[in-house]
Design a protein around this motif. Structure first.
Motif, PDB file in Angstrom:
ATOM      1  N   GLY A  61      40.217  68.125  -2.845  1.00  0.00           N
ATOM      2  CA  GLY A  61      40.424  68.267  -4.275  1.00  0.00           C
ATOM      3  C   GLY A  61      41.014  69.598  -4.699  1.00  0.00           C
ATOM      4  N   LYS A  62      41.476  70.412  -3.763  1.00  0.00           N
ATOM      5  CA  LYS A  62      42.039  71.719  -4.077  1.00  0.00           C
ATOM      6  C   LYS A  62      43.442  71.848  -3.487  1.00  0.00           C
ATOM      7  N   LEU A  63      44.254  72.675  -4.128  1.00  0.00           N
ATOM      8  CA  LEU A  63      45.514  73.105  -3.539  1.00  0.00           C
ATOM      9  C   LEU A  63      45.266  74.409  -2.799  1.00  0.00           C
ATOM     10  N   ILE A  64      45.768  74.487  -1.577  1.00  0.00           N
ATOM     11  CA  ILE A  64      45.550  75.665  -0.736  1.00  0.00           C
ATOM     12  C   ILE A  64      46.923  76.233  -0.367  1.00  0.00           C
ATOM     13  N   LEU A  65      47.228  77.409  -0.893  1.00  0.00           N
ATOM     14  CA  LEU A  65      48.474  78.095  -0.573  1.00  0.00           C
ATOM     15  C   LEU A  65      48.157  79.272   0.338  1.00  0.00           C
ATOM     16  N   ASN A  66      48.732  79.253   1.531  1.00  0.00           N
ATOM     17  CA  ASN A  66      48.520  80.327   2.511  1.00  0.00           C
ATOM     18  C   ASN A  66      47.036  80.577   2.765  1.00  0.00           C
ATOM     19  N   GLY A  67      46.280  79.479   2.784  1.00  0.00           N
ATOM     20  CA  GLY A  67      44.862  79.570   3.103  1.00  0.00           C
ATOM     21  C   GLY A  67      43.966  79.912   1.935  1.00  0.00           C
ATOM     22  N   LYS A  68      44.519  80.078   0.711  1.00  0.00           N
ATOM     23  CA  LYS A  68      43.724  80.454  -0.456  1.00  0.00           C
ATOM     24  C   LYS A  68      43.881  79.414  -1.558  1.00  0.00           C
ATOM     25  N   PRO A  69      42.810  79.176  -2.341  1.00  0.00           N
ATOM     26  CA  PRO A  69      42.921  78.225  -3.456  1.00  0.00           C
ATOM     27  C   PRO A  69      43.993  78.661  -4.440  1.00  0.00           C
ATOM     28  N   LEU A  70      44.694  77.684  -4.986  1.00  0.00           N
ATOM     29  CA  LEU A  70      45.791  77.948  -5.905  1.00  0.00           C
ATOM     30  C   LEU A  70      45.587  77.151  -7.185  1.00  0.00           C
ATOM     31  N   LEU A  71      45.653  77.832  -8.316  1.00  0.00           N
ATOM     32  CA  LEU A  71      45.672  77.172  -9.614  1.00  0.00           C
ATOM     33  C   LEU A  71      47.073  77.326 -10.186  1.00  0.00           C
ATOM     34  N   LEU A  72      47.724  76.208 -10.461  1.00  0.00           N
ATOM     35  CA  LEU A  72      49.085  76.229 -10.972  1.00  0.00           C
ATOM     36  C   LEU A  72      49.057  76.322 -12.492  1.00  0.00           C
ATOM     37  N   LYS A  73      49.692  77.353 -13.002  1.00  0.00           N
ATOM     38  CA  LYS A  73      49.755  77.591 -14.441  1.00  0.00           C
ATOM     39  C   LYS A  73      51.230  77.586 -14.823  1.00  0.00           C
ATOM     40  N   GLY A  74      51.679  76.486 -15.384  1.00  0.00           N
ATOM     41  CA  GLY A  74      53.114  76.384 -15.533  1.00  0.00           C
ATOM     42  C   GLY A  74      53.582  75.568 -16.708  1.00  0.00           C
ATOM     43  N   VAL A  75      54.835  75.180 -16.607  1.00  0.00           N
ATOM     44  CA  VAL A  75      55.507  74.452 -17.680  1.00  0.00           C
ATOM     45  C   VAL A  75      56.630  73.630 -17.058  1.00  0.00           C
ATOM     46  N   SER A  76      56.928  72.495 -17.663  1.00  0.00           N
ATOM     47  CA  SER A  76      58.057  71.675 -17.233  1.00  0.00           C
ATOM     48  C   SER A  76      59.333  72.192 -17.881  1.00  0.00           C
ATOM     49  N   ARG A  77      60.446  71.901 -17.243  1.00  0.00           N
ATOM     50  CA  ARG A  77      61.723  72.425 -17.730  1.00  0.00           C
ATOM     51  C   ARG A  77      62.833  71.412 -17.507  1.00  0.00           C
ATOM     52  N   HIS A  78      63.682  71.248 -18.507  1.00  0.00           N
ATOM     53  CA  HIS A  78      64.958  70.570 -18.331  1.00  0.00           C
ATOM     54  C   HIS A  78      66.025  71.624 -18.064  1.00  0.00           C
ATOM     55  N   GLN A  79      67.034  71.260 -17.281  1.00  0.00           N
ATOM     56  CA  GLN A  79      68.160  72.166 -17.086  1.00  0.00           C
ATOM     57  C   GLN A  79      69.125  71.942 -18.244  1.00  0.00           C
ATOM     58  N   GLU A  80      69.061  72.845 -19.214  1.00  0.00           N
ATOM     59  CA  GLU A  80      69.866  72.651 -20.419  1.00  0.00           C
ATOM     60  C   GLU A  80      70.105  73.984 -21.110  1.00  0.00           C
ATOM     61  N   ASP A  81      71.334  74.183 -21.516  1.00  0.00           N
ATOM     62  CA  ASP A  81      71.720  75.289 -22.383  1.00  0.00           C
ATOM     63  C   ASP A  81      72.211  74.673 -23.687  1.00  0.00           C
ATOM     64  N   ARG A  82      71.836  75.255 -24.819  1.00  0.00           N
ATOM     65  CA  ARG A  82      72.184  74.633 -26.098  1.00  0.00           C
ATOM     66  C   ARG A  82      73.690  74.497 -26.267  1.00  0.00           C
ATOM     67  N   VAL A  83      74.453  75.442 -25.737  1.00  0.00           N
ATOM     68  CA  VAL A  83      75.903  75.429 -25.925  1.00  0.00           C
ATOM     69  C   VAL A  83      76.600  74.626 -24.839  1.00  0.00           C
ATOM     70  N   THR A  84      76.208  74.843 -23.567  1.00  0.00           N
ATOM     71  CA  THR A  84      76.936  74.235 -22.443  1.00  0.00           C
ATOM     72  C   THR A  84      76.239  73.023 -21.855  1.00  0.00           C
ATOM     73  N   GLY A  85      75.049  72.674 -22.352  1.00  0.00           N
ATOM     74  CA  GLY A  85      74.346  71.498 -21.860  1.00  0.00           C
ATOM     75  C   GLY A  85      73.869  71.663 -20.434  1.00  0.00           C
ATOM     76  N   LEU A  86      74.104  70.652 -19.618  1.00  0.00           N
ATOM     77  CA  LEU A  86      73.670  70.674 -18.220  1.00  0.00           C
ATOM     78  C   LEU A  86      74.464  71.683 -17.397  1.00  0.00           C
ATOM     79  N   ALA A  87      75.630  72.071 -17.878  1.00  0.00           N
ATOM     80  CA  ALA A  87      76.457  73.058 -17.182  1.00  0.00           C
ATOM     81  C   ALA A  87      75.919  74.458 -17.473  1.00  0.00           C
ATOM     82  N   GLN A  88      74.670  74.668 -17.118  1.00  0.00           N
ATOM     83  CA  GLN A  88      73.974  75.914 -17.440  1.00  0.00           C
ATOM     84  C   GLN A  88      74.359  77.016 -16.465  1.00  0.00           C
ATOM     85  N   SER A  89      74.631  78.196 -16.972  1.00  0.00           N
ATOM     86  CA  SER A  89      74.981  79.327 -16.125  1.00  0.00           C
ATOM     87  C   SER A  89      73.745  79.868 -15.419  1.00  0.00           C
ATOM     88  N   VAL A  90      73.968  80.638 -14.372  1.00  0.00           N
ATOM     89  CA  VAL A  90      72.856  81.255 -13.655  1.00  0.00           C
ATOM     90  C   VAL A  90      72.094  82.202 -14.581  1.00  0.00           C
TER      91      VAL A  90
END
Length: 651
Positions: free
Chosen positions: A321-350
């Motif tokens: 029931g745990k995620l183990i990264l490099n032998g240690k418990p890991l809690l993922l604190k994150g967010v989902s993302r679409h690849q999108e720029d308001r001006v260029t859309g999917l053609a997002q620059s680096v």
């Protein structure tokens, strides 16, 4: 009369029983038959891919190959307007402010380029790093090939083209179908994100030497203290004498040579493919992890070229029931993302992609779900560099879920939907039994793994999102996909984001048996139920799958930046306060679940989405972002930043 009434009552009862069995108990899955353009090959039991007669390359960087970048000015027109305009590739033709925003059909790109003289026997490879969706290509007026797919690279062999000037013409058609990836589920169905069309990533010509490296794979094993390396080579013209050895170097994060080996290359009997394999022993490696993302480099040198790839030492496990990264418990604190720029859309620059990922790091986050399709290779390189753990997935999106989308569509206009179409939508819940669709999903999965397999930031291979997986066929389809991929990489966790249908999801969801983590998209307090209803749902899943980590892969609420309320608790609506309150309440409920291993809030930024129409508070935009469409923070961004910082269970 009683018999007649009983018969009338029996008919709907039988229909209900039939529907119940059809939706939750069907099992008509059979492994896909037929073939696709992608061929799975092995060399000394080591797998690789062939597509359009070429080995599919694995993210190799090299300074010794001649590259002709075809980005920049192209002539452009649509099938409805022959007027030629100049655009700059990478390019999306249907961005938010474009007159073609809602256009579905074919557009054309054309330009000239010059091929230089090269060594006899060289391979000349025309590469499209991303084009949505069906791409047809002509060179000097002659067709050279076609490709169906939206987000991954594809290649054509143009070695027969002589040195000098050439003309390239490309047709791109962004229309989707019932077995495209992603799918159009029914007439009038709108995708859950904007289907940006065009040559949205770079186009280039690469001149490879007569014998060139097409795959470098690195597999560190922390428990054994080893690094298994495989370098694969291709000799299109095998009449040229083959080299016999390659030099493999491992370079440490500080730039020093850590290990070196002269490794023999073993060629197949036909002399077309060769492989060099070696195991390095590395003591006390610097680990890749969010707090210190150490990156190593592998170099492969032959008499023709020097190639390299980066990698990191890290391990990821799902245990009790745990995620183990490099032998240690890991809690993922994150967010989902679409690849999108308001001006260029999917053609997002680096640079624009870096701003997004910096915003996640600024959130005190360590995790990004790259949804719902493979993002650019540059995005993965940034994740490696910044220490962001990543979930990547293929666009097997809501396959078979048409009945839910039909009944609970967010749009008020019907867009061609009628109740007469319901039987066909009901039948379409069998989408995961479609062999064409499954082969396309397998091909995308394998190509994604091949392109991205050396990135240490990737912890999860995502098999799909919100498909109709409430019956055995769905689970068996996902199990089949996983089995196809495990030969290419078994060092990561396989995942799937299921649709949290209240009551039914806990009782009937079959997909979790096929994957390593319980991933669910739930919207209690927004699309259905109350915010507090999430707690018993999550607890029930934890009891049912006590040995699998639980990831909430989506949750959220729409909010308009600048819209506020004084009500406590906030009323359900589009205020910043309600969104922030919902996310905080959800987070505290999740933290009480014993197997809870992480969250990716839906979503980083407001994004263009055809599900939302003119009557939306911001027309045509999904407003669940922690940032608005211009990247400005809402109250929820600061609230999650505080919660992620204050949480004591850190990686």
């Amino acid at each position: 009369m009683d018999i007649f009434l009983s018969a009338l009552l029996l008919i709907p009862a039988l229909c209900i029983v039939f529907a119940w069995r059809h939706l939750f108990f069907r099992n008509r899955f059979t492994p896909p038959s037929g073939s696709s353009d992608l061929h799975i090959c092995t060399l000394q039991e080591f797998p690789f891919l062939l597509e359009k007669g070429l080995p599919y390359p694995v993210g190799i960087r090299t300074a010794s190959r001649r590259v002709i970048l075809l980005d920049g000015d192209w002539d452009f027109h649509s099938e409805n307007d022959p007027q030629i305009t100049r655009v700059r590739v990478p390019h999306c033709f249907n961005t938010a402010d474009s007159a073609l925003r809602d256009f579905e059909g074919s557009v054309y790109y054309e330009r000239d380029f010059i091929l230089p003289a090269r060594t006899e026997g060289s391979l000349v490879r025309l590469a499209f790093l991303g084009s949505f969706y069906i791409t047809d290509v002509w060179l000097n007026g002659q067709p050279i090939g076609s490709h169906a797919g939206g987000y991954l690279p594809f290649y054509f062999d143009i070695s027969a083209a002589a040195p000098g000037s050439h003309h390239i013409k490309v047709r791109v058609d962004n229309r989707l179908s019932l077995n495209s990836l992603p799918q159009r589920l029914f007439r009038g169905h709108n995708l859950g994100w904007h289907p940006y069309g065009g040559l949205h990533r770079s186009v280039l010509v690469e001149i490879c030497p007569p014998q060139y490296c097409f795959k470098l794979r690195v597999a560190p094993d922390l428990q054994k203290g080893t690094v298994n390396v495989a370098a694969l080579f291709h000799a299109p013209n095998n009449s040229i004498r083959h080299f016999e050895t390659t030099i493999l170097n491992i370079i440490s994060p500080d730039g020093n040579q850590l290990a070196r080996a002269d490794v023999p290359v073993q060629w197949d009997p036909c002399g077309e493919f060769g492989i060099a394999r070696h195991t390095f022993m590395v003591t006390s490696p610097e680990l890749w992890e969010p707090t210190s993302p150490s990156l190593y480099r592998l170099e492969a040198q032959t008499q023709h070229e020097c190639c390299e790839t980066t990698f990191g030492f890290r391990s990821i496990l799902a245990r009790e029931g745990k995620l183990i990264l490099n032998g240690k418990p890991l809690l993922l604190k994150g967010v989902s993302r679409h690849q999108e720029d308001r001006v260029t859309g999917l053609a997002q620059s680096v640079g624009s992609a870096r701003q997004d990922l910096d915003a996640i790091r600024g959130l005190n986050g360590n995790f990004v779900r790259l949804s719902h399709y493979p993002h650019s290779a540059e995005t993965l390189e940034l994740c490696d560099e910044l220490g962001l753990c990543a979930w990547v997935e293929i666009p097997l999106y809501q396959s078979g879920l048409g009945i839910i989308r039909f009944l609970f569509d967010k749009t008020k206009r019907s867009q061609g939907k009628t109740w007469r179409s319901l039987p066909s939508i009901f039948k379409a819940t069998r989408a995961l039994e479609d062999h064409v669709l499954l082969l396309r999903a397998r091909d995308d999965l394998l190509k994604m793994i091949e392109r991205d397999g050396n990135h240490p930031s990737i912890l999860f291979w995502g098999l799909g999102n919100e498909c109709w997986s409430l019956h055995p066929s769905g689970a068996k389809a996902l199990t089949w996909l996983r089995a196809q991929a495990e030969d290419f990489d078994s060092s990561r966790l396989f995942s799937y984001a299921a649709f949290a249908l209240p009551y039914f999801g806990v009782r009937y969801e079959r997909a979790y048996h096929a994957v390593d983590v319980v991933g669910l998209n739930e919207y209690f307090g927004w699309y259905y139920g109350k915010v507090a209803d999430a707690a018993p749902y999550l607890q029930a899943l934890a009891r049912k799958y006590p040995h699998k980590p639980l990831l909430v892969t989506e949750t959220g609420a729409d909010a308009v930046r600048g819209r506020h309320t004084d009500q406590i608790p906030p009323e359900r609506g589009y205020s910043e306060e309600y969104q922030a309150w919902l996310l905080e309440t959800q987070w505290r409920q999740m933290r009480a679940v014993p197997t809870f291993a992480g969250l990716s809030v839906w979503v980083l930024k407001d994004f263009l989405c055809p599900e939302y129409r003119e009557d939306n508070p911001v027309p045509f935009y999904n407003l669940k972002g922690l940032l608005d469409r211009d990247g400005q923070p809402k109250l929820s961004y600061e609230r999650m930043k505080t919660l992620y910082r204050e949480d004591q269970k850190i990686d």
